[in-house]
Design a protein around this motif. Structure first.
Motif, PDB file in Angstrom:
ATOM      1  N   PHE A   1       0.420  -1.017  -0.002  1.00 49.81           N
ATOM      2  CA  PHE A   1      -0.386   0.242  -0.049  1.00 49.81           C
ATOM      3  C   PHE A   1       1.007   1.191   0.078  1.00 49.81           C
ATOM      4  O   PHE A   1       1.350   1.775   1.068  1.00 49.81           O
ATOM      5  CB  PHE A   1      -0.918  -0.115   1.017  1.00 49.81           C
ATOM      6  N   VAL A   2       1.250   1.946  -1.504  1.00 47.94           N
ATOM      7  CA  VAL A   2       2.143   2.369  -1.681  1.00 47.94           C
ATOM      8  C   VAL A   2       1.533   4.110  -1.025  1.00 47.94           C
ATOM      9  O   VAL A   2       0.758   4.563  -2.398  1.00 47.94           O
ATOM     10  CB  VAL A   2       2.518   2.653  -3.305  1.00 47.94           C
ATOM     11  N   GLN A   3       1.859   5.017  -0.706  1.00 43.14           N
ATOM     12  CA  GLN A   3       1.027   6.440  -0.256  1.00 43.14           C
ATOM     13  C   GLN A   3       1.725   7.357  -2.174  1.00 43.14           C
ATOM     14  O   GLN A   3       2.711   7.660  -1.801  1.00 43.14           O
ATOM     15  CB  GLN A   3       1.577   7.366   0.872  1.00 43.14           C
TER      16      GLN A   3
ATOM     17  N   GLY B   1      -5.690  -1.172  -6.890  1.00 41.22           N
ATOM     18  CA  GLY B   1      -6.963  -0.584  -5.189  1.00 41.22           C
ATOM     19  C   GLY B   1      -6.703   0.790  -5.502  1.00 41.22           C
ATOM     20  O   GLY B   1      -5.196   1.268  -6.122  1.00 41.22           O
ATOM     21  N   ILE B   2      -7.580   1.575  -4.728  1.00 36.11           N
ATOM     22  CA  ILE B   2      -7.088   2.898  -4.296  1.00 36.11           C
ATOM     23  C   ILE B   2      -7.473   2.571  -3.061  1.00 36.11           C
ATOM     24  O   ILE B   2      -8.664   1.907  -2.531  1.00 36.11           O
ATOM     25  CB  ILE B   2      -7.741   3.543  -5.179  1.00 36.11           C
ATOM     26  N   HIS B   3      -6.423   3.475  -1.980  1.00 37.44           N
ATOM     27  CA  HIS B   3      -6.670   3.159  -0.372  1.00 37.44           C
ATOM     28  C   HIS B   3      -6.461   4.637  -0.143  1.00 37.44           C
ATOM     29  O   HIS B   3      -5.601   5.287  -0.361  1.00 37.44           O
ATOM     30  CB  HIS B   3      -5.451   2.444  -0.257  1.00 37.44           C
TER      31      HIS B   3
ATOM     32  N   VAL C   1     -10.533  -2.876 -10.235  1.00 33.16           N
ATOM     33  CA  VAL C   1      -9.789  -2.440  -9.343  1.00 33.16           C
ATOM     34  C   VAL C   1     -10.644  -1.968  -7.591  1.00 33.16           C
ATOM     35  O   VAL C   1     -11.908  -1.412  -7.938  1.00 33.16           O
ATOM     36  CB  VAL C   1      -9.508  -1.393  -9.704  1.00 33.16           C
ATOM     37  N   VAL C   2      -9.880  -2.848  -6.938  1.00 36.90           N
ATOM     38  CA  VAL C   2     -11.067  -2.575  -5.460  1.00 36.90           C
ATOM     39  C   VAL C   2     -10.583  -0.574  -5.212  1.00 36.90           C
ATOM     40  O   VAL C   2      -9.597  -0.135  -4.898  1.00 36.90           O
ATOM     41  CB  VAL C   2     -10.608  -3.465  -4.618  1.00 36.90           C
ATOM     42  N   PHE C   3     -11.868  -1.008  -3.800  1.00 32.90           N
ATOM     43  CA  PHE C   3     -11.940   0.956  -3.453  1.00 32.90           C
ATOM     44  C   PHE C   3     -11.935   0.252  -1.627  1.00 32.90           C
ATOM     45  O   PHE C   3     -13.070  -0.336  -1.778  1.00 32.90           O
ATOM     46  CB  PHE C   3     -12.664   1.633  -3.612  1.00 32.90           C
ATOM     47  N   GLY C   4     -10.687   0.489  -1.773  1.00 35.92           N
ATOM     48  CA  GLY C   4     -10.658   0.577   0.181  1.00 35.92           C
ATOM     49  C   GLY C   4     -10.933   1.662   1.158  1.00 35.92           C
ATOM     50  O   GLY C   4      -9.663   2.370   0.900  1.00 35.92           O
TER      51      GLY C   4
END
Length: 425
Positions: free
Chosen positions: A96-98, A220-222, A280-283
């Motif tokens: 999970f990369v900022q 994904g988008i986090h 693509v998932v969003f969480g």
């Protein structure tokens, strides 16, 4: 994730420890030896409950990690490859990369200036596309990559207003002579935020996510836990977007109105992602204690809607950053790990959102206060492992994510890392 950022800057346990802590540390060492000898959680090779198929094993790679990487392309690539290799070696299958920490970008953006963490100076082009290489490096090693975005924050730890470039929207709007956008950015307790009440602001955040999903092969988008700051509607200095509420004529109370502002952004992000790449998932990774999330004075994260109604998120990853023995008032705290996990599972059962657990690897081997005379983090070296096993035992937790990457190689965390990653191999 402000607490995390502060801890990352402590350089493990402080080198100048107050004298009154020495006795506690000596006692902690005794506890640690006893814990190792008695093997409190069983043999390191014992995987406990069966591993759920497709279990996520992630690690957060923050802008603090990114800031340590060289800025030249060759040095950057080597650092990224090493980071991904270490992640794989420790059993991770996702990173999970900022990529947008402070209204900036680790990639060429139409809306946000280059991040100082990517090039050394906000607005300066590093001469290559850092995110493109991060995605490539992760996928070459079989790692899924979630692009971690902070939607509202403009300044924060290591990023002051004086660091902002002239192309930063906060600066541009302040200097364009147009009073219509003067409140699109708000100064609150020394920090600058995009105003969550402004539809144009929400659209810019949504468009920023759109360009990531369209331009990069992310999985994904986090989002993390930065939504509204703490507010006080009785003080003009602290009421943040109350003027927008008063002007709106809304029949909702102000807390529900603010939750709706966040909800409109979250729904907009979700629908935009699905319209481009449905896979693509969003969480979201919110604060871990549900009572705090339901506050009427901060965050305004409508966790109950997100978890029970369609169209908001695919997964939730609460930051359950407490141990098993966290105390409050001398008793086991309601936010201690087992209590927190149980509450999240009960909420998860009301909807169809996937539940992951965010775990505090950054606290392991430190004197992070937890209400005990000697912190649990100093007395055991298998807390992460036991937290994973408890999650697996429920059959309701689909994976785990650790904050932060730097702790995978931190000396004081080595035993914890070894014990938990043995479950992942």
């Amino acid at each position: 994730m402000e607490v995390k950022e502060k801890w990352s800057d402590l350089k493990n346990i402080r080198s100048r420890m107050p004298a009154k802590r020495l006795a506690s540390l000596l006692l902690a060492a005794v506890f640690a030896v006893m814990g190792a000898m008695t093997s409190l959680a069983g043999p390191a090779g014992d995987s406990g409950p069966a591993v759920q198929s497709g279990e996520l094993r992630g690690v957060w790679i923050s802008y603090l990690d990114w800031n340590k990487w060289p800025k030249d392309y060759s040095g950057f690539k080597n650092a990224v490859d090493s980071t991904m290799d270490i992640s794989v070696q420790n059993g991770m299958n996702a990173v999970f990369v900022q990529v947008r920490p402070d209204g900036d970008a680790m990639y060429p953006s139409k809306y946000f200036p280059w991040s100082k963490f990517a090039s050394g100076q906000q607005g300066k082009d590093p001469g290559y596309d850092p995110l493109a290489y991060v995605v490539q490096s992760a996928h070459q090693r079989g790692l899924k990559i979630h692009a971690w975005v902070n939607p509202y924050r403009i300044t924060g730890y290591l990023n002051r207003y004086s660091d902002l470039s002239s192309s930063n929207l906060a600066v541009a709007w302040a200097n364009d002579g147009d009073p219509a956008n003067d409140r699109w950015v708000l100064l609150h307790q020394g920090e600058y935020y995009y105003n969550p009440a402004v539809p144009q602001v929400r659209q810019i955040v949504i468009d920023g996510v759109r360009e990531i999903v369209e331009g990069y092969d992310v999985d994904g988008i986090h989002f993390d836990d930065y939504f509204y700051p703490g507010v006080n509607d009785g003080s003009a200095e602290l009421w943040f977007d109350k003027p927008e509420y008063l002007a709106s004529g809304s029949s909702k109370n102000i807390a529900d109105w603010r939750r709706d502002n966040v909800n409109q952004l979250v729904k907009g992000i979700y629908s935009t992602i699905k319209s481009i790449k449905p896979g693509v998932v969003f969480g979201i990774s919110p604060e871990g204690y549900l009572k705090n999330l339901r506050s009427d004075t901060r965050l305004f994260s409508d966790i109950d809607a997100w978890m029970t109604q369609p169209g908001y998120i695919d997964y939730i990853m609460p930051q359950i950053y407490w141990g098993f023995e966290a105390k409050s008032g001398g008793q086991t705290a309601p936010y201690a790990y087992s209590n927190c996990l149980k509450d999240w599972i009960e909420l998860k059962k009301k909807g169809n959102v996937t539940l992951y657990a965010g775990l505090a690897l950054y606290k392991t081997g430190t004197d992070a206060k937890d209400g005990n005379e000697v912190p649990e983090w100093l007395r055991y070296n298998d807390i992460m492992r036991r937290q994973v096993l408890e999650g697996r035992g429920t059959g309701q937790v689909s994976g785990y994510c650790f904050y932060d990457f730097s702790s995978l190689t931190r000396t004081a965390a080595a035993a914890e890392v070894a014990n938990v990653t043995a479950l992942f191999r």
